[in-house]
Design an enzyme around this catalytic site. Structure first.
Site, PDB file in Angstrom:
ATOM      1  N   GLY A   1       0.842  -1.083  -0.024  1.00  0.00           N
ATOM      2  CA  GLY A   1       0.014   0.140  -0.011  1.00  0.00           C
ATOM      3  C   GLY A   1       0.955   1.208   0.013  1.00  0.00           C
ATOM      4  O   GLY A   1       1.988   1.218   0.122  1.00  0.00           O
ATOM      5  N   CYS A   2       0.098   2.437  -0.318  1.00  0.00           N
ATOM      6  CA  CYS A   2       1.084   3.674  -0.180  1.00  0.00           C
ATOM      7  C   CYS A   2       1.477   4.058   0.968  1.00  0.00           C
ATOM      8  O   CYS A   2       2.762   4.445   0.955  1.00  0.00           O
ATOM      9  CB  CYS A   2       0.073   4.658  -1.032  1.00  0.00           C
ATOM     10  SG  CYS A   2      -1.477   4.867   0.069  1.00  0.00           S
TER      11      CYS A   2
END
Lengths: 341, 341, 341, 341
Positions: free
Chosen positions: A150-151
């Site tokens: 994920g970011c």
């Protein structure tokens, strides 16, 4: 090699389409979307006008994709939906790189706690969470399915993991504040994400319970061999893209700013997509947006005994689609930087 | 009552002019500026076109101001310059509210460490740092000169002080992350503050050595009777105004989110300019910009044992000029909210 | 082929560096800057961290550059300065592409009226103004020096010229309104261009006397054989990049929206960098920023008898550096799209 | 005097609530909203925390409002809905100021063409379109219902009408380009208005058929006695509030910039909410946002024979709610500037 994208109507899907269209070694052969099936790519992604090579969105189901001559699929779908595609594609021998959360968390109970029921738990053993600069290379042969991080987790794990492993920071009192551009919320037509609401507005959100915590803490435990709990405070900033993350963590006894930088250099020297700035400089999201790079820096505060560590990345590139392409490059034997800035 | 502003060409000076022009109980009688002397206010502050009541900037020196019939002066000058004016105005019997750092720090050695030489140390004993909601009311009679708090300190002290005094949080491991709009840097024609550089950009700056630390830590010590060291991580956000501050602090043994809220309510109930949001909500700078309000909220994180406390204010109003007007209202016996939203 | 950039510290210089570093057929061999000589490119252009191939800014004078083995130079300098470099480089047999105004205007008297003295008028006969989609191809062999068009002129001439030549619009009552991002003003540390001044601000400027008028009207005359005067109203919009131009012009007698589109298609069919949108759609700067594309559309208003023509481009790419690379590609025999999106 | 607002959940409704809460001469007694009935104002308009005087949204129907002791109602509803309320309130003797389009257009056929069926055509004879600086004062006694002008029309009519009436500009070839902040579209949760779509984006929209044309052209005809057709090109700019309008119009034979300014001064001298800037200056939306002011300027272009006229206003204040309060002030005999900046 032919590649396909399943679900490309969101912001990271759009970035992925652009990266793969420009990639020197692969051919983007299919882009699926239920909503947009039949439309040219450029009709939905106007930035591609004149540059979509005549591709149209298709509404192929998983079985049709499994029967195609496409070698590798990127899943740019919401969690839940991704697993249902993986369920068909992986057994058919397709390589799959999933940008959703569905296979980021190895522990099923944790997944359920944060996301609800899992639709393909049988695939978890052959899935690998791959943070290219940190995951040991065995994944390249072991994985049938790769979960791209994920970011927020990318912006936290890249700075923090080498330091925990090298023992230069403590495992307690880790405080992570991160500020994300609005594209991090996806393309949702909700009042909260309107221009008038978000411009000139800064606020914390999702305190104590953001889903990315599950992934971060599992990775911290996997890599360091011990459970590690962090305080994660995400914020929404009035910009389109980018994440600036600031980590405050007590220095381990005897650790210095030099030992911190040495730990980073040991891992990141020569890695094109992690750049270490001099202590005293601070990364700026504007300098990394549009690139697959994460910039890093740290200072030691003698008054508090803490290190303050700062990172910046493009949430849609190093935090999503660029990293997925980097994973593909490594998995398939292309140069790591192929098709990436 | 007649009031004057010394130095009004910056962003907080401009806000101060607007507030005082609209104030129901005072008359803005003089606004000084060396650069702009002779020009109508509206020529420099175009938002005041048709509404500057014919006022012009004047280039009065301190002696002339001291000899005038103006009762109270606001100093909206850089630190250093403010002290040189105060030196003349205070002995002449004028009330002075200083928006600079010159009289915020009672300890001369600390001032010198952060700001260099002090130009009017003899005034320090009769100066008071006044955070209206927290400073005990004796200042109203004791002070000859009031130092209005800085923008970041206001956003940190209002949330934190009542909790430290009530013993619901620990004194260790306090981590403050704050995101400020660009007006916080003042009106400086430097490349770093250009639109193209700051739009769509988020970054930390001033880590470990921001000047506002001196003021925050002195106040923490004064109010709680013990030295308190904090980690203060300021950030620049792509917006014009507003500060969003997030404080992570371990809960004291036995403290609950209810005891935290009780501590706040004990101090802020009925105070118009501090609004307490329900736990789980988070303040948004967009909701306070243009007002003299600070919004507050907190959550308890059972995983870490921390409280995460969030606040939002307008750096130019509650963080500067609005608070200065609030101080004037209290000092001179006007309703606290006169001329303020 | 080796190429060099003279003067790369501004916004279009930065874009040019990025494009040439990524170009598949040329080698960026030198980047000059007096201010930054000796520094790595990435020290000044942080977006290039880890990707500047070890290049440093050099402080070469024109003579040294003329003596080098570099084949082609881009001049990314202010007007006036560009001519002084061209004066040495062109006679030395170097190809030169100038991004300044120095060689955009063939008529010396007009140049002087808008820009003052010209420093290399002797080069004007061998210089060509090249708008790649419109300039007849003879320039490729005739030119020794190419003037790349300005940002506003590109956004006006591409829509308008084919229509004037085809006689579908009148030559009178042409009104051009254009809105530019702030990077159009260059990297100037002036109060007017500060974030706080420009964010959330929209205004006209430079009415009746913008320098780009000289270039636009000369080209209109050259291409159509008759003097043509336009009303040009530029505006500054609160964004970093992009120009949206709206042209109102009376339809010629008998002209229809179909004849207008036919005139465009006759010129732009198959040209990758001009995309024609359906009548009723309107170009959006956000869809072209980062590309070398200009998007175009038009409607006919039966109430007024006007066509309203809209275009959008990235002022730093199609309006400056991308177009310069496109010119190089055509001049040197590379594919027109090489190194461009 | 007691006033009420019917429908206050949109952006102009919110501004209206703030203005009326702070108004020195009226009491805001009721604010209706079906969606939010029962909630405190501050729960929906967080900017009012601590300042909503305990008011809650109510779900009163028109009959209940007609039976109340409220003297004057503002309708901040979509067109169509406004007429259905007016139908009940006006016959009950309530003064009504409508911010929708329902009563802006006297000609029923025109209304139907642009907006569809009219729900209270019987009220049209007693309704007045009031642009306070231009509408002859008889409306104050004749009107039972006042239509407040639209945002674009205000920014066009105030500059243009005095010039047409004074004969200093022609009636032909009038071209209006206007750039509006995103709040002009209302609070609509649509993809087009998301932050990520609109930030850093500039585009034309609604060409040739914007609804505000009906109102502008009817007023031009009413005031000048002759049909007048204009080209109106609206644009969406990446900002929250403000409209910058640029009008290009041929000077009438013999007209000079002095005669233009004389025509303006004859009408606007002493009017607080229209400020005339020197020729050569240009209004900036940032200078008027938050005020009820429209700024004006013009230049003459000897090359084209045109005047270029520029204006700036806050679309939510002078373009909507502020003007509605100004109308109330004049209608009810309060000072024109009461409660307005």
């Amino acid at each position: 090699m032919k590649v396909g994208i399943v679900g490309a109507a969101g912001y990271s899907g759009e970035v992925l389409v652009k990266l793969l269209l420009a990639h020197p070694h692969v051919q983007l052969a299919a882009v699926t979307s239920r909503t947009h099936a039949g439309k040219p790519l450029a009709a939905v992604i106007p930035a591609l006008r004149g540059a979509d090579r005549g591709l149209k969105f298709v509404d192929s189901d998983a079985a049709a994709l499994a029967a195609s001559d496409i070698d590798l699929f990127f899943l740019a779908l919401p969690h839940g939906a991704a697993a249902t595609y993986a369920k068909t594609l992986v057994p058919a021998g397709k390589r799959v790189i999933d940008l959703s959360a569905d296979f980021r968390i190895a522990d099923l109970a944790t997944y359920r706690k944060y996301y609800g029921e899992h639709h393909a738990p049988e695939l978890l053993p052959s899935a690998r969470f791959v943070l290219p600069e940190l995951t040991p290379p065995a994944w390249k042969t072991e994985a049938k399915l790769v979960a791209a991080p994920g970011c927020y987790p990318t912006s936290i794990l890249l700075p923090l993991l080498p330091l925990l492993k090298a023992g230069v920071v403590t495992r307690e009192h880790i405080v992570v504040n991160a500020c994300s551009g609005v594209s991090g919320a996806g393309k949702k037509a909700e009042e909260m994400y309107l221009f008038v609401e978000r411009a000139e507005s800064m606020k914390a959100y999702g305190l104590t319970k953001h889903r990315h915590l599950a992934e971060v803490e599992e990775q911290l435990a996997v890599h360091t061999g011990a459970p590690t709990v962090i305080q994660f405070n995400p914020h929404l900033a009035p910009m389109r893209r980018g994440i600036a993350t600031t980590i405050t963590v007590p220095a381990a006894p005897g650790a210095t700013i030099d030992s911190l930088y040495a730990a980073w250099r040991a891992v990141y020297a020569g890695r094109p997509f992690v750049q270490i700035l001099a202590s005293g400089e601070t990364p700026d999201t504007a300098h990394v947006v549009g690139t697959n790079r994460l910039d890093l820096a740290a200072v030691h505060d003698p008054r508090t005994g803490n290190f303050v560590i700062t990172s910046a990345e493009d949430n849609l590139v190093k935090g999503a689609s660029g990293q997925a392409v980097q994973i593909m490059n490594l998995w398939c034997g292309y140069p790591e930087t192929a098709g990436l800035l």
